[in-house]
Design an enzyme around this catalytic site. Sequence first.
Site, PDB file in Angstrom:
ATOM      1  N   TYR A 270       0.883  -1.241   0.008  1.00 22.35           N
ATOM      2  CA  TYR A 270      -0.071   0.187   0.091  1.00 22.35           C
ATOM      3  C   TYR A 270       0.730   1.433  -0.036  1.00 22.35           C
ATOM      4  O   TYR A 270       1.900   1.420   0.869  1.00 22.35           O
ATOM      5  CB  TYR A 270      -0.969   0.027   1.417  1.00 22.35           C
ATOM      6  CG  TYR A 270      -1.903  -1.054   1.248  1.00 22.35           C
ATOM      7  CD1 TYR A 270      -2.119  -1.754  -0.150  1.00 22.35           C
ATOM      8  CD2 TYR A 270      -2.793  -1.104   2.225  1.00 22.35           C
ATOM      9  CE1 TYR A 270      -3.459  -2.525   0.098  1.00 22.35           C
ATOM     10  CE2 TYR A 270      -3.920  -2.097   2.242  1.00 22.35           C
ATOM     11  CZ  TYR A 270      -4.190  -2.816   1.148  1.00 22.35           C
ATOM     12  OH  TYR A 270      -5.153  -3.769   1.144  1.00 22.35           O
TER      13      TYR A 270
ATOM     14  N   SER B  33     -13.506  -4.029  -0.390  1.00 21.27           N
ATOM     15  CA  SER B  33     -14.614  -3.568  -1.355  1.00 21.27           C
ATOM     16  C   SER B  33     -16.051  -3.632  -0.885  1.00 21.27           C
ATOM     17  O   SER B  33     -16.624  -4.077  -1.843  1.00 21.27           O
ATOM     18  CB  SER B  33     -14.369  -3.868  -2.926  1.00 21.27           C
ATOM     19  OG  SER B  33     -14.889  -2.963  -3.650  1.00 21.27           O
TER      20      SER B  33
ATOM     21  N   GLY C  13     -16.378  -0.505  -5.017  1.00 19.83           N
ATOM     22  CA  GLY C  13     -15.866   0.480  -5.645  1.00 19.83           C
ATOM     23  C   GLY C  13     -16.691   1.674  -5.925  1.00 19.83           C
ATOM     24  O   GLY C  13     -16.332   2.707  -6.526  1.00 19.83           O
ATOM     25  N   GLY C  14     -17.645   1.873  -5.044  1.00 18.24           N
ATOM     26  CA  GLY C  14     -18.193   3.082  -4.799  1.00 18.24           C
ATOM     27  C   GLY C  14     -19.807   3.086  -5.526  1.00 18.24           C
ATOM     28  O   GLY C  14     -20.747   3.975  -5.275  1.00 18.24           O
ATOM     29  N   LEU C  15     -20.129   1.852  -6.123  1.00 10.22           N
ATOM     30  CA  LEU C  15     -21.409   1.747  -6.763  1.00 10.22           C
ATOM     31  C   LEU C  15     -22.385   1.631  -5.659  1.00 10.22           C
ATOM     32  O   LEU C  15     -23.573   1.963  -6.035  1.00 10.22           O
ATOM     33  CB  LEU C  15     -21.224   0.599  -7.579  1.00 10.22           C
ATOM     34  CG  LEU C  15     -20.624   0.473  -8.994  1.00 10.22           C
ATOM     35  CD1 LEU C  15     -20.749  -0.664  -9.513  1.00 10.22           C
ATOM     36  CD2 LEU C  15     -20.934   1.699  -9.644  1.00 10.22           C
TER      37      LEU C  15
ATOM     38  N   GLY D 191     -24.403   5.295  -2.773  1.00 14.08           N
ATOM     39  CA  GLY D 191     -24.841   6.615  -3.071  1.00 14.08           C
ATOM     40  C   GLY D 191     -24.635   7.189  -4.538  1.00 14.08           C
ATOM     41  O   GLY D 191     -24.763   8.501  -4.366  1.00 14.08           O
TER      42      GLY D 191
END
Length: 323
Positions: free
Chosen positions: A53, A211, A215-217, A220
């Site tokens: 990372y 996740s 990935g953000g889907l 909102g």
Amino acid sequence: MEYGQLGRTGLSVSKLCLGTMNFGPITTEEDSYAIMDRAHEVGINFFDTANVYGWKTGEGVTEQIIGRWFAKGGGRREKTVIATKLYGSMGDWPNDDKLSALNIRRAADASLKRLQTDYIDIYQAHHVDRNTPFDEFWEAMEVLRQQGKILYVGSSNFAGWHLAKAQESARRRGFLGLVSEQSHYNLLTRTVELEVLPAAEDYGLGVIPWSPLAGGLLGGILRKIDKGRSAADRVAAELDKHRDKVERYESFCDELGEEPANVALAWLLHQRAVTAPIIGPRTIEQLDGALRVLEIKLDDKALTRLDEIFPGPGGTAPEAYAW
């Protein structure tokens, strides 16, 4: 904060795991310190990181940030169950990656130095290494444990049969074996329900989903776009594929009166073998927002509705594809 046992161990960890992948590349060091301090304030004691990372080969940027935070004292290290990972390349020379006994030894010592600690609570294989026998893997981990450098061993991105093979190899050696599996798992990605989750449950591994918001889907995204915030190209392409489901999902979250991200995390906490989803806040506000998750209780009707929007693989193996 709520706590639970990590798999079959006696180790108590918070029901939310603080993911640190943003520390360095996206979140500044100062802000990373503030997020980790806030995590402790609200009772989160479980932090996850990895030697790769920071995404600067060989530098372990994120581990270094955590190490400097530990060095500030105030019980920061003692209050933290720190999980880190090895597998990815840390250099351009042979044996600078994967799970050979040589790399396990070198990688563990390097992570300890960067983290400024003398032991790692949970040392995780970031991926299965098909070229390294599990007997070699376990012998190297046993040595680290005998030296007091690690306490527990976990896996990430293992298939169900890899978990079985790893555990049976450990059993033959009289070793505790894996205590956790970190899998890609969310409402949109449910393949692990076929064999990974049943294997983890049977062998007593705590599952740590990564996740959790796809990935953000599931965070909102449609509301954010409506407010003028654009989605990244990759996320936009995924949204195009799943727009109907996401629209139905966000509408259902409106019915519940809850934020989509929190419903997605709460759903994971209702699933078998799951110990703690990994949250990756970029700001303190995002961290505080996730705390609502622990108050959300989804009844059977809500869980059924979510299954209708995001159908799983059809049960566990083999019934999902055979009689």
